[in-house]
Scaffold this motif. Structure first.
Motif, PDB file in Angstrom:
ATOM      1  N   ILE A 101       4.437 -10.849   7.420  1.00  9.47           N
ATOM      2  CA  ILE A 101       4.966 -10.088   6.287  1.00  9.47           C
ATOM      3  C   ILE A 101       4.747 -10.843   4.982  1.00  9.47           C
ATOM      4  N   GLU A 102       4.907 -12.147   5.051  1.00 11.86           N
ATOM      5  CA  GLU A 102       4.808 -12.944   3.836  1.00 11.86           C
ATOM      6  C   GLU A 102       4.335 -14.341   4.194  1.00 11.86           C
ATOM      7  N   THR A 103       3.573 -14.946   3.296  1.00 12.31           N
ATOM      8  CA  THR A 103       3.139 -16.332   3.515  1.00 12.31           C
ATOM      9  C   THR A 103       3.373 -17.124   2.240  1.00 12.31           C
ATOM     10  N   TRP A 104       3.651 -18.410   2.399  1.00 12.19           N
ATOM     11  CA  TRP A 104       3.767 -19.321   1.261  1.00 12.19           C
ATOM     12  C   TRP A 104       2.884 -20.524   1.546  1.00 12.19           C
ATOM     13  N   GLY A 105       2.245 -21.015   0.524  1.00 13.34           N
ATOM     14  CA  GLY A 105       1.420 -22.203   0.699  1.00 13.34           C
ATOM     15  C   GLY A 105       0.219 -21.897   1.573  1.00 13.34           C
ATOM     16  N   SER A 106      -0.220 -22.901   2.285  1.00 10.84           N
ATOM     17  CA  SER A 106      -1.412 -22.741   3.099  1.00 10.84           C
ATOM     18  C   SER A 106      -1.037 -22.130   4.436  1.00 10.84           C
ATOM     19  N   ALA A 107      -1.432 -20.878   4.640  1.00 11.84           N
ATOM     20  CA  ALA A 107      -1.164 -20.213   5.911  1.00 11.84           C
ATOM     21  C   ALA A 107      -2.472 -19.617   6.414  1.00 11.84           C
TER      22      ALA A 107
ATOM     23  N   THR B  65      -5.917  -3.007  -4.537  1.00 11.92           N
ATOM     24  CA  THR B  65      -6.130  -4.443  -4.312  1.00 11.92           C
ATOM     25  C   THR B  65      -6.487  -4.766  -2.862  1.00 11.92           C
ATOM     26  N   GLY B  66      -6.088  -3.895  -1.934  1.00 11.81           N
ATOM     27  CA  GLY B  66      -6.317  -4.181  -0.522  1.00 11.81           C
ATOM     28  C   GLY B  66      -5.333  -5.213   0.014  1.00 11.81           C
ATOM     29  N   LYS B  67      -4.331  -5.580  -0.792  1.00 10.18           N
ATOM     30  CA  LYS B  67      -3.382  -6.625  -0.372  1.00 10.18           C
ATOM     31  C   LYS B  67      -2.108  -6.027   0.212  1.00 10.18           C
ATOM     32  N   SER B  68      -1.700  -6.546   1.365  1.00  9.36           N
ATOM     33  CA  SER B  68      -0.467  -6.110   2.012  1.00  9.36           C
ATOM     34  C   SER B  68       0.698  -6.901   1.434  1.00  9.36           C
ATOM     35  N   SER B  69       1.849  -6.228   1.222  1.00  5.01           N
ATOM     36  CA  SER B  69       2.999  -6.943   0.647  1.00  5.01           C
ATOM     37  C   SER B  69       4.290  -6.185   0.900  1.00  5.01           C
ATOM     38  N   THR B  70       5.409  -6.862   0.595  1.00  5.21           N
ATOM     39  CA  THR B  70       6.718  -6.224   0.756  1.00  5.21           C
ATOM     40  C   THR B  70       7.112  -5.519  -0.540  1.00  5.21           C
ATOM     41  N   LEU B  71       8.003  -4.560  -0.392  1.00  3.09           N
ATOM     42  CA  LEU B  71       8.472  -3.785  -1.535  1.00  3.09           C
ATOM     43  C   LEU B  71       9.973  -3.550  -1.376  1.00  3.09           C
ATOM     44  N   GLU B  72      10.724  -3.802  -2.469  1.00  7.21           N
ATOM     45  CA  GLU B  72      12.155  -3.483  -2.470  1.00  7.21           C
ATOM     46  C   GLU B  72      12.321  -2.203  -3.269  1.00  7.21           C
ATOM     47  N   ALA B  73      12.888  -1.189  -2.666  1.00 10.41           N
ATOM     48  CA  ALA B  73      13.103   0.066  -3.388  1.00 10.41           C
ATOM     49  C   ALA B  73      14.351   0.747  -2.864  1.00 10.41           C
ATOM     50  N   GLU B  74      15.187   1.203  -3.771  1.00  5.91           N
ATOM     51  CA  GLU B  74      16.410   1.922  -3.436  1.00  5.91           C
ATOM     52  C   GLU B  74      17.244   1.188  -2.388  1.00  5.91           C
ATOM     53  N   GLY B  75      17.368  -0.123  -2.578  1.00  5.44           N
ATOM     54  CA  GLY B  75      18.196  -0.920  -1.696  1.00  5.44           C
ATOM     55  C   GLY B  75      17.604  -1.152  -0.322  1.00  5.44           C
TER      56      GLY B  75
ATOM     57  N   PHE C 273       7.557  -2.937   4.154  1.00  4.67           N
ATOM     58  CA  PHE C 273       6.310  -3.695   4.194  1.00  4.67           C
ATOM     59  C   PHE C 273       5.156  -2.701   4.159  1.00  4.67           C
ATOM     60  N   LEU C 274       4.257  -2.891   3.204  1.00  7.95           N
ATOM     61  CA  LEU C 274       3.079  -2.028   3.074  1.00  7.95           C
ATOM     62  C   LEU C 274       1.876  -2.767   3.634  1.00  7.95           C
ATOM     63  N   ASN C 275       1.399  -2.314   4.785  1.00  9.38           N
ATOM     64  CA  ASN C 275       0.234  -2.964   5.395  1.00  9.38           C
ATOM     65  C   ASN C 275      -1.004  -2.114   5.110  1.00  9.38           C
ATOM     66  N   VAL C 276      -1.896  -2.657   4.294  1.00  4.98           N
ATOM     67  CA  VAL C 276      -3.059  -1.903   3.835  1.00  4.98           C
ATOM     68  C   VAL C 276      -4.239  -2.087   4.784  1.00  4.98           C
ATOM     69  N   HIS C 277      -4.859  -0.983   5.147  1.00  2.64           N
ATOM     70  CA  HIS C 277      -6.065  -1.038   5.979  1.00  2.64           C
ATOM     71  C   HIS C 277      -7.194  -0.342   5.238  1.00  2.64           C
ATOM     72  N   LEU C 278      -8.063  -1.116   4.583  1.00  2.82           N
ATOM     73  CA  LEU C 278      -9.232  -0.531   3.940  1.00  2.82           C
ATOM     74  C   LEU C 278     -10.359  -0.468   4.963  1.00  2.82           C
ATOM     75  N   PRO C 279     -11.293   0.481   4.802  1.00  3.10           N
ATOM     76  CA  PRO C 279     -12.393   0.560   5.770  1.00  3.10           C
ATOM     77  C   PRO C 279     -13.168  -0.748   5.811  1.00  3.10           C
ATOM     78  N   PRO C 280     -13.569  -1.174   6.983  1.00  4.49           N
ATOM     79  CA  PRO C 280     -14.361  -2.409   7.037  1.00  4.49           C
ATOM     80  C   PRO C 280     -15.710  -2.176   6.370  1.00  4.49           C
ATOM     81  N   PRO C 281     -16.170  -3.155   5.631  1.00  2.00           N
ATOM     82  CA  PRO C 281     -17.475  -3.000   5.005  1.00  2.00           C
ATOM     83  C   PRO C 281     -18.559  -2.890   6.071  1.00  2.00           C
ATOM     84  N   ARG C 282     -19.622  -2.157   5.771  1.00  2.00           N
ATOM     85  CA  ARG C 282     -20.702  -2.070   6.755  1.00  2.00           C
ATOM     86  C   ARG C 282     -22.012  -2.557   6.171  1.00  2.00           C
ATOM     87  N   ILE C 283     -22.917  -2.865   7.053  1.00  2.00           N
ATOM     88  CA  ILE C 283     -24.214  -3.404   6.652  1.00  2.00           C
ATOM     89  C   ILE C 283     -25.290  -2.417   7.075  1.00  2.00           C
TER      90      ILE C 283
END
Lengths: 108, 235
Positions: free
Chosen positions: A29-35, B53-63, B67-77
């Motif tokens: 869910i979250e990482t800090w530093g080198s993970a 951004t393609g970055k997964s992160s946590t979100l605080e909303a309405e108490g 966790f938002l886990n983003v899955h972008l299509p894998p790049p292809r060659i």
């Protein structure tokens, strides 16, 4: 797709569940530093302790797998935190020096 | 997360659709949001940002905590040329998480025996790329050495914004190629994006080593790309 699908933990989780196995999903869910594994990485575990994927470079997987069996039994999700290796927590320390938070849940 | 959410997520990933798994960290409830789905409020804004951004992160909303886990299509060659280098690249790419397609009109090269289990199309790039267009999630590697086969694909890759365009050939060969691409209407800025000679400079000598150097260069181009928002269609 290729037979490399077998290395995809979320595909593995679906396959296991379809086969009637109990499954727990661990997510960084979250990482800090080198993970070693970024947020969103998965480790999936079945009721017998078989696993696929990773949440670290192999440092804390053992502890997550042990917790997974509890989560499978109770159905209650858990938040796990792992930090830098020290003498009191050497078994579940991250030798890389980072800290990670791992969410562990049963696949319903 | 229930198994229905997991199935929906896996189906989106296999169809190369961007998706986000939103997990309520309180009760474990999981919900799949596909790119293009309308989501209101703070969650909607975060979903939008995560797809960019393609970055997964946590979100605080309405108490509550999500966790938002983003899955972008894998790049292809897409590889132009069913040559020895491509045989090695076709084995390495899936290990690194890249889908791979090989196009070569020369049926002596493009045989199922030489490329078992590989997505191989024995036809001209002009014809194949009309049906299966290149895009910003695609890397193009042109390795036939033959302008008749390579040039059109390289020009198309530059035009469609492929995140990587590499072409095999010496500096002398490439100088001539630059002239031809200019005649095809490509700008100097576009042409400067071509990686030629192909591959990171690791002193690669054998076909397998050149494939490795090329794959490493593709990974570098993808991880260091700075136009993430442009990669997401509809943005």
């Amino acid at each position: 797709m290729t037979d490399l699908d077998t290395l995809d933990p979320l595909i593995t989780a679906e396959t296991w569940k379809n086969a009637g196995r109990d499954v727990a999903v661990a997510t960084v869910i979250e990482t800090w530093g080198s993970a070693p594994r970024q947020a969103g990485s998965h480790l999936v575990i079945d009721g017998e302790g078989n696993f696929e994927g990773s949440v670290s470079g192999g440092c804390v997987e053992g502890a997550v797998i042990a917790e997974a069996l509890d989560v499978i039994a109770s159905g209650q999700p858990k938040m796990l935190e792992f930090g830098v290796a020290d003498e009191t927590a050497w078994r579940v320390g991250l030798s890389c020096g980072g800290r990670i938070k791992v969410y562990l849940e049963r696949l319903g | 997360m229930d198994v229905q959410a997991l199935k929906a997520l896996n189906a989106a990933r296999q169809a190369r659709r961007a998706a986000i798994l939103v997990t309520d960290l309180g009760d474990g409830d999981g919900r799949v949001i596909l790119e293009g789905d309308k989501v209101d409020g703070l969650l909607g804004e975060s979903v939008h940002a995560a797809l960019r951004t393609g970055k997964s992160s946590t979100l605080e909303a309405e108490g509550r905590s999500y966790f938002l886990n983003v899955h972008l299509p894998p790049p292809r060659i897409v590889v132009i040329g069913a040559v020895h280098i491509s045989q090695a690249l076709a084995r390495m790419a899936p290990v690194a998480g890249y889908d791979l397609t090989i196009i070569d009109p020369r049926t002596a090269f493009a045989t199922g025996e030489r490329f078992e289990g590989v997505d191989l199309v024995a036809d001209w790039p002009e014809d194949v790329l009309k049906k299966r267009p290149l895009d910003a999630y695609t890397a193009l590697a042109a390795v036939t050495h033959d302008p008749k086969i390579d040039d059109y694909a390289i020009s198309e890759a530059l035009r469609t914004g492929c995140f990587y365009v590499g072409a095999l050939g010496s500096r002398k060969t490439h100088a001539k190629r630059v002239e031809r691409l200019k005649e095809m209407g490509r700008s100097g800025e576009e042409i400067a994006r071509i990686a030629a000679p192909i591959g990171l400079d690791i002193g690669a000598s054998t076909p397998a080593e050149i494939a490795l150097a090329t794959l490493a260069q593709i990974v570098q181009a993808f991880r260091r790309r700075d136009l993430v928002s442009d990669l997401v269609t509809g943005e």
